[in-house]
Design a protein around this motif. Structure first.
Motif, PDB file in Angstrom:
ATOM      1  N   PRO A  82     -28.713  -8.140 -23.528  1.00  0.00           N
ATOM      2  CA  PRO A  82     -27.694  -7.890 -22.502  1.00  0.00           C
ATOM      3  C   PRO A  82     -26.658  -6.885 -22.977  1.00  0.00           C
ATOM      4  CG  PRO A  82     -27.353 -10.034 -23.539  1.00  0.00           C
ATOM      5  CD  PRO A  82     -28.667  -9.528 -24.039  1.00  0.00           C
ATOM      6  N   GLY A  83     -26.173  -6.063 -22.056  1.00  0.00           N
ATOM      7  CA  GLY A  83     -25.063  -5.180 -22.354  1.00  0.00           C
ATOM      8  C   GLY A  83     -25.376  -3.970 -23.209  1.00  0.00           C
ATOM      9  N   ILE A  84     -26.643  -3.571 -23.317  1.00  0.00           N
ATOM     10  CA  ILE A  84     -26.973  -2.419 -24.154  1.00  0.00           C
ATOM     11  C   ILE A  84     -26.650  -1.139 -23.393  1.00  0.00           C
ATOM     12  CG2 ILE A  84     -28.766  -1.193 -25.420  1.00  0.00           C
ATOM     13  CD1 ILE A  84     -27.889  -3.870 -26.658  1.00  0.00           C
ATOM     14  N   LEU A  85     -25.665  -0.423 -23.888  1.00  0.00           N
ATOM     15  CA  LEU A  85     -25.257   0.841 -23.269  1.00  0.00           C
ATOM     16  C   LEU A  85     -26.151   1.987 -23.731  1.00  0.00           C
ATOM     17  CD1 LEU A  85     -22.985   2.010 -21.409  1.00  0.00           C
ATOM     18  CD2 LEU A  85     -21.792   2.653 -23.527  1.00  0.00           C
ATOM     19  N   ALA A  86     -26.542   1.976 -25.012  1.00  0.00           N
ATOM     20  CA  ALA A  86     -27.403   3.025 -25.543  1.00  0.00           C
ATOM     21  C   ALA A  86     -28.039   2.539 -26.838  1.00  0.00           C
ATOM     22  CB  ALA A  86     -26.619   4.309 -25.801  1.00  0.00           C
ATOM     23  N   ALA A  87     -29.209   3.096 -27.138  1.00  0.00           N
ATOM     24  CA  ALA A  87     -29.885   2.826 -28.404  1.00  0.00           C
ATOM     25  C   ALA A  87     -30.514   4.127 -28.882  1.00  0.00           C
ATOM     26  CB  ALA A  87     -30.947   1.738 -28.241  1.00  0.00           C
ATOM     27  N   PHE A  88     -30.478   4.339 -30.200  1.00  0.00           N
ATOM     28  CA  PHE A  88     -30.906   5.597 -30.783  1.00  0.00           C
ATOM     29  C   PHE A  88     -31.914   5.353 -31.898  1.00  0.00           C
ATOM     30  CE2 PHE A  88     -26.549   5.700 -29.373  1.00  0.00           C
ATOM     31  CZ  PHE A  88     -26.458   6.850 -28.611  1.00  0.00           C
ATOM     32  N   GLY A  89     -32.981   6.152 -31.874  1.00  0.00           N
ATOM     33  CA  GLY A  89     -33.932   6.182 -32.975  1.00  0.00           C
ATOM     34  C   GLY A  89     -33.840   7.534 -33.656  1.00  0.00           C
ATOM     35  N   PHE A  90     -34.241   7.584 -34.917  1.00  0.00           N
ATOM     36  CA  PHE A  90     -34.036   8.784 -35.711  1.00  0.00           C
ATOM     37  C   PHE A  90     -35.350   9.271 -36.310  1.00  0.00           C
ATOM     38  CE2 PHE A  90     -30.166   6.276 -35.703  1.00  0.00           C
ATOM     39  CZ  PHE A  90     -29.229   7.214 -35.303  1.00  0.00           C
ATOM     40  N   GLY A  91     -35.598  10.570 -36.157  1.00  0.00           N
ATOM     41  CA  GLY A  91     -36.719  11.202 -36.828  1.00  0.00           C
ATOM     42  C   GLY A  91     -37.951  11.381 -35.969  1.00  0.00           C
ATOM     43  N   ALA A  92     -38.877  12.205 -36.499  1.00  0.00           N
ATOM     44  CA  ALA A  92     -40.068  12.597 -35.743  1.00  0.00           C
ATOM     45  C   ALA A  92     -40.978  11.424 -35.435  1.00  0.00           C
ATOM     46  CB  ALA A  92     -40.827  13.665 -36.523  1.00  0.00           C
ATOM     47  N   GLY A  93     -40.999  10.410 -36.285  1.00  0.00           N
ATOM     48  CA  GLY A  93     -41.891   9.276 -36.078  1.00  0.00           C
ATOM     49  C   GLY A  93     -41.337   8.203 -35.160  1.00  0.00           C
ATOM     50  N   THR A  94     -40.156   8.430 -34.582  1.00  0.00           N
ATOM     51  CA  THR A  94     -39.536   7.427 -33.724  1.00  0.00           C
ATOM     52  C   THR A  94     -40.321   7.248 -32.428  1.00  0.00           C
ATOM     53  OG1 THR A  94     -37.379   8.033 -34.601  1.00  0.00           O
ATOM     54  CG2 THR A  94     -37.395   6.799 -32.554  1.00  0.00           C
ATOM     55  N   GLU A  95     -40.460   6.009 -32.028  1.00  0.00           N
ATOM     56  CA  GLU A  95     -41.192   5.692 -30.804  1.00  0.00           C
ATOM     57  C   GLU A  95     -40.481   6.265 -29.579  1.00  0.00           C
ATOM     58  OE1 GLU A  95     -42.735   1.620 -28.496  1.00  0.00           O
ATOM     59  OE2 GLU A  95     -41.681   1.505 -30.419  1.00  0.00           O
ATOM     60  N   ASP A  96     -41.271   6.764 -28.643  1.00  0.00           N
ATOM     61  CA  ASP A  96     -40.708   7.206 -27.377  1.00  0.00           C
ATOM     62  C   ASP A  96     -40.618   5.999 -26.437  1.00  0.00           C
ATOM     63  OD1 ASP A  96     -39.616   8.864 -25.538  1.00  0.00           O
ATOM     64  OD2 ASP A  96     -41.423  10.007 -25.113  1.00  0.00           O
ATOM     65  N   TRP A  97     -39.670   6.036 -25.514  1.00  0.00           N
ATOM     66  CA  TRP A  97     -39.488   4.907 -24.600  1.00  0.00           C
ATOM     67  C   TRP A  97     -38.858   5.416 -23.323  1.00  0.00           C
ATOM     68  CZ3 TRP A  97     -41.914   0.551 -25.361  1.00  0.00           C
ATOM     69  CH2 TRP A  97     -41.620  -0.554 -24.560  1.00  0.00           C
ATOM     70  N   GLY A 113     -16.673  -0.338 -18.030  1.00  0.00           N
ATOM     71  CA  GLY A 113     -15.683   0.726 -18.143  1.00  0.00           C
ATOM     72  C   GLY A 113     -16.082   1.840 -19.079  1.00  0.00           C
ATOM     73  N   TRP A 114     -17.307   1.794 -19.645  1.00  0.00           N
ATOM     74  CA  TRP A 114     -17.786   2.783 -20.606  1.00  0.00           C
ATOM     75  C   TRP A 114     -19.008   3.511 -20.052  1.00  0.00           C
ATOM     76  CZ3 TRP A 114     -14.874   3.683 -24.832  1.00  0.00           C
ATOM     77  CH2 TRP A 114     -13.934   2.683 -25.175  1.00  0.00           C
ATOM     78  N   LEU A 115     -19.198   4.731 -20.521  1.00  0.00           N
ATOM     79  CA  LEU A 115     -20.326   5.535 -20.080  1.00  0.00           C
ATOM     80  C   LEU A 115     -20.936   6.300 -21.250  1.00  0.00           C
ATOM     81  CD1 LEU A 115     -21.003   7.468 -16.940  1.00  0.00           C
ATOM     82  CD2 LEU A 115     -20.889   8.840 -19.018  1.00  0.00           C
ATOM     83  N   PHE A 116     -22.260   6.285 -21.312  1.00  0.00           N
ATOM     84  CA  PHE A 116     -23.049   7.107 -22.233  1.00  0.00           C
ATOM     85  C   PHE A 116     -23.751   8.173 -21.404  1.00  0.00           C
ATOM     86  CE2 PHE A 116     -27.623   7.535 -23.364  1.00  0.00           C
ATOM     87  CZ  PHE A 116     -27.497   8.328 -24.499  1.00  0.00           C
ATOM     88  N   ALA A 117     -23.706   9.420 -21.862  1.00  0.00           N
ATOM     89  CA  ALA A 117     -24.438  10.494 -21.197  1.00  0.00           C
ATOM     90  C   ALA A 117     -25.008  11.414 -22.261  1.00  0.00           C
ATOM     91  CB  ALA A 117     -23.539  11.277 -20.245  1.00  0.00           C
ATOM     92  N   ALA A 118     -26.216  11.938 -22.007  1.00  0.00           N
ATOM     93  CA  ALA A 118     -26.883  12.790 -22.988  1.00  0.00           C
ATOM     94  C   ALA A 118     -27.685  13.861 -22.275  1.00  0.00           C
ATOM     95  CB  ALA A 118     -27.810  11.955 -23.882  1.00  0.00           C
ATOM     96  N   LEU A 144     -31.383  21.664 -28.523  1.00  0.00           N
ATOM     97  CA  LEU A 144     -29.978  21.291 -28.610  1.00  0.00           C
ATOM     98  C   LEU A 144     -29.809  19.936 -27.953  1.00  0.00           C
ATOM     99  CD1 LEU A 144     -26.914  21.789 -29.072  1.00  0.00           C
ATOM    100  CD2 LEU A 144     -26.882  22.897 -26.816  1.00  0.00           C
ATOM    101  N   GLN A 145     -29.240  19.000 -28.674  1.00  0.00           N
ATOM    102  CA  GLN A 145     -29.011  17.660 -28.142  1.00  0.00           C
ATOM    103  C   GLN A 145     -27.514  17.371 -28.180  1.00  0.00           C
ATOM    104  OE1 GLN A 145     -29.927  13.769 -30.301  1.00  0.00           O
ATOM    105  NE2 GLN A 145     -31.650  13.915 -28.893  1.00  0.00           N
ATOM    106  N   VAL A 146     -26.974  16.958 -27.049  1.00  0.00           N
ATOM    107  CA  VAL A 146     -25.555  16.611 -26.939  1.00  0.00           C
ATOM    108  C   VAL A 146     -25.465  15.262 -26.249  1.00  0.00           C
ATOM    109  CG1 VAL A 146     -23.289  17.300 -26.085  1.00  0.00           C
ATOM    110  CG2 VAL A 146     -24.972  19.061 -26.691  1.00  0.00           C
ATOM    111  N   TYR A 147     -24.714  14.336 -26.830  1.00  0.00           N
ATOM    112  CA  TYR A 147     -24.465  13.068 -26.136  1.00  0.00           C
ATOM    113  C   TYR A 147     -23.029  12.631 -26.364  1.00  0.00           C
ATOM    114  CZ  TYR A 147     -25.665  10.637 -30.596  1.00  0.00           C
ATOM    115  OH  TYR A 147     -25.730  10.198 -31.900  1.00  0.00           O
ATOM    116  N   LEU A 148     -22.540  11.773 -25.476  1.00  0.00           N
ATOM    117  CA  LEU A 148     -21.123  11.440 -25.483  1.00  0.00           C
ATOM    118  C   LEU A 148     -20.883   9.988 -25.111  1.00  0.00           C
ATOM    119  CD1 LEU A 148     -20.084  11.205 -22.282  1.00  0.00           C
ATOM    120  CD2 LEU A 148     -20.301  13.675 -22.395  1.00  0.00           C
TER     121      LEU A 148
END
Length: 330
Positions: free
Chosen positions: A34-49, A92-97, A185-189
């Motif tokens: 519950p409540g997951i605003l964003a999740a990040f994986g790192f690197g070329a081997g990271t699973e796509d979702w 009250g929070w926002l993630f955008a990428a 180029l990747q930008v997220y906030l």
């Protein structure tokens, strides 16, 4: 110093800052909480979702397997996509990428201009319009000489794209070079319905006041940002810069020591407790992979118990070997 006159004590009526944690999990398991605003994986081997809240970051982690980074709020979360932009919001929070391939934009300057223009247009449609923290990951960030260096071109494009996006002040930010084979180029906030308070470091010249030698367009970011409830400080990418000059060229340990002095000065300016603890997640960006083990040992000695993700990433100045960013929660 803090650029606000508000009371700096925690304000419980404001939305609590998202909890930031590193954990071993699959994307499916993390995003099901519950409540997951964003999740990040790192690197070329990271699973796509296929979830707007999931983002693969093009930086290789020196930990194997690499943990996920998870942002969690105390509220239901909704999410969606708009062209190349993905977003989620709750409490009250926002993630955008946004991710852009430079081969489709005509280079890094045009990509930065487009990315920030699209983010700015989207944010004007949102209640969570106060952008507090931004991350920028750039291919070959140090390639090119003088004003042709790609980081300087990125700064030019960002400034052209923001328009009045940051009219009320710059957010905290990180800009790091990645080694992905594609020029993305990747930008997220992270943004909020309420304003934060920008924080500067008395040991450093504010980035937007850098002299001309650092490019035609000064970098646009604050050294840190106090979150609206005053329960956390978002720390921008911090390196061995004193005044506006890089310090200790070629000396990894001295650069790390200087970086930690800058972090302590920033905490003091923000009226935050000194030091970092087990609830203060950090990232370390290491230029040379061969230095990773040494950096890990130094950080374990200097920041015992602090969760640190070590990444293979290039700092925006060629002479700088390491950069740190992260969070300090009260």
């Amino acid at each position: 110093m803090v650029q606000a006159s508000e009371n700096l004590q925690a304000q419980p009526d404001l939305p609590r800052t998202p909890r930031v944690t590193y954990r071993m999990a699959t994307p499916a398991a993390a995003l099901a909480e519950p409540g997951i605003l964003a999740a990040f994986g790192f690197g070329a081997g990271t699973e796509d979702w296929d979830d707007p809240r999931w983002l693969r970051v093009p930086l290789e982690c020196f930990d194997a397997p690499a943990p996920l980074e998870v942002w969690q709020v105390d509220a239901p979360v909704v999410s969606g996509r708009q062209h190349k932009l993905r977003w989620s919001a709750g409490g009250g929070w926002l993630f955008a990428a946004i991710e852009l391939d430079e081969r489709e934009t005509g280079g890094i300057e045009a990509a930065a201009r487009q990315a920030y223009a699209e983010l700015g247009h989207f944010m004007r449609t949102r209640n969570e319009r106060h952008v507090l923290r931004i991350w920028n990951y750039i291919a070959d960030i140090n390639l090119g000489d003088g004003d042709a260096e790609r980081y300087k071109q990125f700064c030019n494009g960002r400034a052209a794209g923001v328009d009045d996006f940051f009219a009320n002040g710059f957010p905290a930010a990180t800009a790091i070079g990645h080694h992905h084979r594609e020029p993305v180029l990747q930008v997220y906030l992270l943004a909020c319905v309420d304003e934060g308070a920008a924080v500067e470091n008395p040991r450093q010249v504010s980035a937007w006041r850098y002299p001309r030698q650092y490019g035609r367009t000064s970098p646009g970011f604050a050294r840190g940002m106090l979150m609206p409830p005053r329960d956390a400080l978002a720390i921008s990418g911090t390196a061995a810069v004193v005044g506006h000059a890089s310090a200790h060229a070629g000396d990894l340990e001295a650069q790390l020591d200087e970086t930690l002095l800058n972090l302590q000065a920033l905490l003091a300016s923000a009226d935050m407790p000194a030091g970092f603890d087990t609830h203060s997640p950090m990232k370390g960006y290491v230029r040379h992979a061969v230095d990773a083990a040494r950096v890990r040992e130094m950080l374990q000695r200097r920041l015992p118990g602090v969760p640190v993700l070590l990444m293979h990433g290039d700092v925006c100045r060629q002479e700088l070997l390491i950069e740190l960013d992260g969070w300090r929660f009260r």
